[in-house]
Every structure is written in structure tokens, then in C-alpha cells.
Design an enzyme around this catalytic site. Structure first.
Site, PDB file in Angstrom:
ATOM      1  N   ASN A  69      35.186  43.076  39.547  1.00  0.00           N
ATOM      2  CA  ASN A  69      34.671  44.327  39.035  1.00  0.00           C
ATOM      3  C   ASN A  69      35.786  45.044  38.291  1.00  0.00           C
ATOM      4  O   ASN A  69      36.938  44.616  38.332  1.00  0.00           O
ATOM      5  CB  ASN A  69      34.150  45.195  40.189  1.00  0.00           C
ATOM      6  N   HIS A  70      35.464  46.117  37.635  1.00  0.00           N
ATOM      7  CA  HIS A  70      36.456  46.904  36.910  1.00  0.00           C
ATOM      8  C   HIS A  70      36.485  48.319  37.490  1.00  0.00           C
ATOM      9  O   HIS A  70      35.477  48.790  38.025  1.00  0.00           O
ATOM     10  CB  HIS A  70      36.113  46.953  35.415  1.00  0.00           C
ATOM     11  N   PRO A  71      37.615  49.004  37.394  1.00  0.00           N
ATOM     12  CA  PRO A  71      37.743  50.341  37.981  1.00  0.00           C
ATOM     13  C   PRO A  71      37.069  51.408  37.120  1.00  0.00           C
ATOM     14  O   PRO A  71      37.725  52.242  36.497  1.00  0.00           O
ATOM     15  CB  PRO A  71      39.261  50.528  38.059  1.00  0.00           C
ATOM     16  N   THR A  72      35.758  51.397  37.105  1.00  0.00           N
ATOM     17  CA  THR A  72      34.967  52.262  36.226  1.00  0.00           C
ATOM     18  C   THR A  72      35.166  53.750  36.507  1.00  0.00           C
ATOM     19  O   THR A  72      35.207  54.562  35.581  1.00  0.00           O
ATOM     20  CB  THR A  72      33.481  51.906  36.369  1.00  0.00           C
TER      21      THR A  72
END
Length: 199
Positions: A69-72
Site C-alpha cells: 500500500n502507499h501512505p495516502t
């Protein structure tokens, strides 16, 4: 012919992965911190991270389990330079960033079929005998023997009646030894006979 020794094709990367008897991992797959139990296979081009997979599971090509995942919401930049910093020469990688995915283990029961190009999101548990339709994105736990499809995945039906599911679960046929399964192969090919004799 498969045997007790796992069959691993070319261009497969295995990191901290344990494969059971009669398992198969086809080409161009990456498995990291994964346990795959006896008789299960993945058909190639799979990416599987931090997962525990039961016996007799069928994982089609291009399935991804527990993707990154990405640190949205927690960082200004979503890009992986903030946690894979070493590859850009900035500093050491942010190892703590990766812990969340390891903590959100995916658990897949026995005799589960996961269709082509499906994605199983972190922390999901899939019950025994479930079917995940091709291209599904599984974001929530899946009950045993249910069939789910779509994005996000939704149950469309059950494979069997509640009574039959209860009897199958009680039999735990997936724990039968090799010789017993071989001896009862004809009944595995005929549901009525299997139910009559063993449930």
C-alpha cells in the site's frame, strides 16, 4: 508427476516461504513470508506476501495476495521514496513502514479456488471451500463455501446447503492421508457417492 518434494518452476522468488508436500509454484511468481500447505498450487505470475494458505488450494495466474500500500493519509508524498529510500540513495529504508502488512496476515482455508487476476487485500480470511471469481477484489472476510465475485467482492451464492457444509467441515477430508484419498478417488469424482459413504 508431482511428489512430496515441492515443484518450483523457473523465475520464482521464494523468501522465508514454506511449501508442503505435493505443492507447485509455477514460473514468474514471488512468495514472501508465505506458508502453503499440502497439495496447493499457484499457476504462475503470482505475488503472495505474508499469507498462510491451507491444503488443496487452487490459485490461478496473476493472483495477488496481500499487496503493498502507499501512505495516502500519513505522509505528504505517497511515492515509495519515503520508505524505499535506499534505492534512491537518500537513506536507509523505513523498515517500520512494512510491518503493517506483515501484521495483516492473509489466511486462506482448505480447498479454496482463487480465480485469475484476483486480488486479496491485507488482513482478509477466506473460509474453507470458498470460490473467488476471476478479477475479484476481496476486501473483507469470506465465509466458508461461498462464491464471491466483483469489485469489491460480493457473495452471489453458496456452494452447498448449510447441512452439507457442516458435514463436510466435520469430515475434514483435507486431513486424510495420501493413501486414503487415493483409495477414495472415485467418490471424490461423484458427490452423491462421497456424501453417502463418508458424510
Amino acid at each position: 508427476m508431482l511428489n512430496k518434494e515441492p515443484n518450483v518452476e523457473q523465475n520464482v522468488e521464494l523468501v522465508k516461504t514454506k511449501l508442503g508436500n505435493y505443492t507447485q509454484v509455477k514460473a514468474h511468481s514471488v512468495l514472501n513470508d508465505v506458508q502453503i500447505d499440502d497439495f496447493s498450487y499457484c499457476a504462475g505470475y503470482n505475488q503472495i506476501y505474508y499469507a498462510k494458505i491451507g491444503k488443496f488450494c487452487s490459485i490461478a495466474s496473476f493472483v495477488r495476495i496481500n499487496p503493498g500500500n502507499h501512505p495516502t493519509y500519513t505522509r505528504i508524498a505517497q511515492h515509495h521514496f519515503t520508505y524505499r529510500s535506499k534505492m534512491f540513495g537518500f537513506s536507509e529504508d523505513d523498515k517500520a513502514f512494512f510491518d503493517w502488512r506483515k501484521d495483516d496476515l492473509v489466511i486462506i482455508g482448505h480447498d479454496v479456488w482463487i480465480g485469475h487476476n484476483s486480488c486479496i487485500m491485507p488482513g482478509v480470511t477466506i473460509g474453507n471451500g470458498a470460490v473467488i471469481g476471476a478479477g475479484a477484489v476481496v476486501t473483507k472476510n469470506i465465509e466458508p463455501y461461498s462464491i464471491v465475485v466483483g469489485i469489491p467482492s460480493k457473495k452471489i451464492k453458496m456452494r452447498f446447503s448449510d447441512n452439507l457444509i457442516e458435514r463436510i467441515e466435520k469430515s475434514q477430508w483435507w486431513n486424510w492421508d495420501y493413501e486414503t484419498i487415493k483409495e477414495r478417488l472415485d467418490e471424490f469424482r461423484n458427490i452423491d457417492e462421497f456424501v453417502r459413504k463418508y458424510l
